[in-house]
Design a protein around this motif. Structure first.
Motif, PDB file in Angstrom:
ATOM      1  N   THR A 228      31.099  52.518  -1.044  1.00  0.00           N
ATOM      2  CA  THR A 228      31.668  53.809  -0.645  1.00  0.00           C
ATOM      3  C   THR A 228      33.135  53.933  -1.071  1.00  0.00           C
ATOM      4  O   THR A 228      33.711  55.018  -0.958  1.00  0.00           O
ATOM      5  CB  THR A 228      31.587  54.003   0.882  1.00  0.00           C
ATOM      6  OG1 THR A 228      32.321  52.957   1.537  1.00  0.00           O
ATOM      7  CG2 THR A 228      30.139  53.978   1.349  1.00  0.00           C
ATOM      8  N   LEU A 229      33.707  52.844  -1.550  1.00  0.00           N
ATOM      9  CA  LEU A 229      35.103  52.888  -1.975  1.00  0.00           C
ATOM     10  C   LEU A 229      35.251  53.779  -3.206  1.00  0.00           C
ATOM     11  O   LEU A 229      34.367  53.823  -4.060  1.00  0.00           O
ATOM     12  CB  LEU A 229      35.603  51.472  -2.294  1.00  0.00           C
ATOM     13  CG  LEU A 229      35.646  50.474  -1.138  1.00  0.00           C
ATOM     14  CD1 LEU A 229      36.076  49.101  -1.655  1.00  0.00           C
ATOM     15  CD2 LEU A 229      36.595  50.947  -0.055  1.00  0.00           C
ATOM     16  N   PRO A 230      36.370  54.483  -3.315  1.00  0.00           N
ATOM     17  CA  PRO A 230      36.606  55.343  -4.494  1.00  0.00           C
ATOM     18  C   PRO A 230      37.021  54.517  -5.707  1.00  0.00           C
ATOM     19  O   PRO A 230      38.128  54.658  -6.228  1.00  0.00           O
ATOM     20  CB  PRO A 230      37.740  56.262  -4.009  1.00  0.00           C
ATOM     21  CG  PRO A 230      38.504  55.422  -3.034  1.00  0.00           C
ATOM     22  CD  PRO A 230      37.466  54.583  -2.324  1.00  0.00           C
ATOM     23  N   ALA A 231      36.130  53.643  -6.112  1.00  0.00           N
ATOM     24  CA  ALA A 231      36.419  52.752  -7.242  1.00  0.00           C
ATOM     25  C   ALA A 231      35.251  52.802  -8.219  1.00  0.00           C
ATOM     26  O   ALA A 231      34.089  52.843  -7.806  1.00  0.00           O
ATOM     27  CB  ALA A 231      36.628  51.328  -6.740  1.00  0.00           C
TER      28      ALA A 231
ATOM     29  N   ARG B 278      40.331  40.282  -2.841  1.00  0.00           N
ATOM     30  CA  ARG B 278      39.411  40.184  -1.695  1.00  0.00           C
ATOM     31  C   ARG B 278      38.378  39.079  -1.915  1.00  0.00           C
ATOM     32  O   ARG B 278      38.119  38.265  -1.027  1.00  0.00           O
ATOM     33  CB  ARG B 278      38.713  41.525  -1.479  1.00  0.00           C
ATOM     34  CG  ARG B 278      37.560  41.515  -0.478  1.00  0.00           C
ATOM     35  CD  ARG B 278      36.865  42.872  -0.461  1.00  0.00           C
ATOM     36  NE  ARG B 278      35.724  42.899   0.441  1.00  0.00           N
ATOM     37  CZ  ARG B 278      34.500  42.513   0.098  1.00  0.00           C
ATOM     38  NH1 ARG B 278      34.270  42.040  -1.131  1.00  0.00           N
ATOM     39  NH2 ARG B 278      33.512  42.592   0.972  1.00  0.00           N
TER      40      ARG B 278
ATOM     41  N   VAL C 202      39.649  44.221  -5.461  1.00  0.00           N
ATOM     42  CA  VAL C 202      38.381  43.513  -5.287  1.00  0.00           C
ATOM     43  C   VAL C 202      38.547  42.053  -5.658  1.00  0.00           C
ATOM     44  O   VAL C 202      38.011  41.163  -4.999  1.00  0.00           O
ATOM     45  CB  VAL C 202      37.274  44.170  -6.142  1.00  0.00           C
ATOM     46  CG1 VAL C 202      35.997  43.328  -6.124  1.00  0.00           C
ATOM     47  CG2 VAL C 202      36.985  45.579  -5.641  1.00  0.00           C
TER      48      VAL C 202
ATOM     49  N   LEU D  59      31.301  48.574   0.578  1.00  0.00           N
ATOM     50  CA  LEU D  59      32.008  48.371  -0.683  1.00  0.00           C
ATOM     51  C   LEU D  59      31.730  49.501  -1.669  1.00  0.00           C
ATOM     52  O   LEU D  59      32.632  49.974  -2.370  1.00  0.00           O
ATOM     53  CB  LEU D  59      31.589  47.020  -1.297  1.00  0.00           C
ATOM     54  CG  LEU D  59      32.288  46.609  -2.600  1.00  0.00           C
ATOM     55  CD1 LEU D  59      33.774  46.381  -2.350  1.00  0.00           C
ATOM     56  CD2 LEU D  59      31.652  45.348  -3.164  1.00  0.00           C
TER      57      LEU D  59
ATOM     58  N   LEU E 210      34.544  47.124  -9.615  1.00  0.00           N
ATOM     59  CA  LEU E 210      33.934  46.237  -8.630  1.00  0.00           C
ATOM     60  C   LEU E 210      33.326  45.009  -9.311  1.00  0.00           C
ATOM     61  O   LEU E 210      33.513  43.878  -8.858  1.00  0.00           O
ATOM     62  CB  LEU E 210      32.854  46.989  -7.851  1.00  0.00           C
ATOM     63  CG  LEU E 210      33.273  48.267  -7.116  1.00  0.00           C
ATOM     64  CD1 LEU E 210      32.056  48.895  -6.436  1.00  0.00           C
ATOM     65  CD2 LEU E 210      34.362  47.973  -6.099  1.00  0.00           C
TER      66      LEU E 210
ATOM     67  N   ARG F 111      23.924  52.206  -5.749  1.00  0.00           N
ATOM     68  CA  ARG F 111      24.927  53.189  -5.355  1.00  0.00           C
ATOM     69  C   ARG F 111      24.376  54.595  -5.420  1.00  0.00           C
ATOM     70  O   ARG F 111      24.955  55.538  -4.899  1.00  0.00           O
ATOM     71  CB  ARG F 111      26.140  53.059  -6.309  1.00  0.00           C
ATOM     72  CG  ARG F 111      27.433  53.598  -5.769  1.00  0.00           C
ATOM     73  CD  ARG F 111      28.573  53.242  -6.702  1.00  0.00           C
ATOM     74  NE  ARG F 111      29.862  53.314  -6.027  1.00  0.00           N
ATOM     75  CZ  ARG F 111      31.010  52.961  -6.576  1.00  0.00           C
ATOM     76  NH1 ARG F 111      31.025  52.483  -7.798  1.00  0.00           N
ATOM     77  NH2 ARG F 111      32.129  53.068  -5.883  1.00  0.00           N
TER      78      ARG F 111
ATOM     79  N   SER G 128      41.844  49.103  -8.358  1.00  0.00           N
ATOM     80  CA  SER G 128      40.642  48.773  -7.591  1.00  0.00           C
ATOM     81  C   SER G 128      40.110  47.398  -7.985  1.00  0.00           C
ATOM     82  O   SER G 128      39.697  46.604  -7.128  1.00  0.00           O
ATOM     83  CB  SER G 128      39.564  49.835  -7.833  1.00  0.00           C
ATOM     84  OG  SER G 128      40.011  51.108  -7.442  1.00  0.00           O
TER      85      SER G 128
END
Length: 250
Positions: free
Chosen positions: A93-96, A16, A13, A91, A101, A248, A9
């Protein structure tokens, strides 16, 4: 990487975020203006050629003050822009894990700073053509400068995570960076020495980014300085993670 989903992850990121720098004018403008500014201070203010010395002292002297302005400008968009555009909710909501991040974004911004430093290498080559400098000392100063750049970016990352406005994040980061830099200047140390005593003033100076960079400019590697920069980066990224977790809801 399947055994380490957090690392996967983080790398995703990182890619990206780095791509977003490369596909917008942000990184290019930063690098161009940084190179112009460092050149101006090195040659015009620092008197690089007038000194007639085969070293890069005039070059490294101004790094803390230039980083103090330019690196918060790079870091201010890391979280504030995501929040403003609404991309942050996606961002998060990502399973990370949060640390992935935070680390991915930080490393992308640090890579841009490293690229800017790398582009100053022709100056190092020029010094070797003109004389016989202490290349080990110059290399040490470059490493210390990179670590210091990471600290300034981490400060900017923390302030960016605390607000939705990039300008607010930038101003907050510059103010914090200025305080942590100015603590090591003779003027501030003399002031505190007269008010609270020399021992306390010297103790405060040890929290300064400038204080820990001075020795590196002379080619001296100090573990405490490396520990200071790494600890400051970790602390600021920790604050960043807490601010992101608060958004979050975790």
């Amino acid at each position: 990487m399947k055994k380490y989903p957090g690392v996967s992850s983080m790398l995703a990121v990182y890619r990206r975020e780095l791509l977003s720098y490369l596909t917008t004018p942000t990184a290019y403008v930063f690098v161009a203006v940084f190179l112009f500014a460092i050149g101006l201070f090195t040659f015009q203010v620092g008197g690089f050629f007038e000194e007639r010395r085969a070293d890069l002292l005039a070059f490294f002297t101004y790094h803390p003050w230039i980083f103090m302005i330019f690196l918060p400008a790079i870091a201010m968009r890391l979280w504030a822009e995501e929040s403003r555009s609404g991309a942050l909710e996606l961002l998060l909501t990502l399973p990370a894990p949060t640390w992935a991040l935070v680390a991915g974004k930080f490393l992308a911004a640090w890579t841009v700073a490293a690229a800017a430093l790398l582009l100053t290498a022709p100056l190092w080559i020029t010094v070797n053509i003109l004389g016989s400098p202490d290349n080990a000392a110059i290399f040490t100063a470059y490493i210390a400068s990179l670590l210091m750049a990471g600290a300034y970016i981490a400060i900017g990352s923390a302030t960016s995570a605390m607000t939705q406005a990039q300008i607010v994040a930038f101003v907050m980061a510059v103010l914090i960076s200025f305080l942590l830099t100015a603590l090591g200047t003779p003027l501030v140390m003399d002031f505190f020495s007269g008010v609270i005593g020399g021992g306390v003033a010297e103790g405060l100076a040890r929290f300064s980014l400038l204080h820990h960079f001075d020795a590196a400019q002379r080619g001296v590697v100090e573990f405490r300085s490396v520990f200071y920069y790494v600890s400051l980066i970790a602390l600021c990224l920790g604050f960043t993670a807490l601010a992101v977790d608060a958004r979050r809801g975790g």
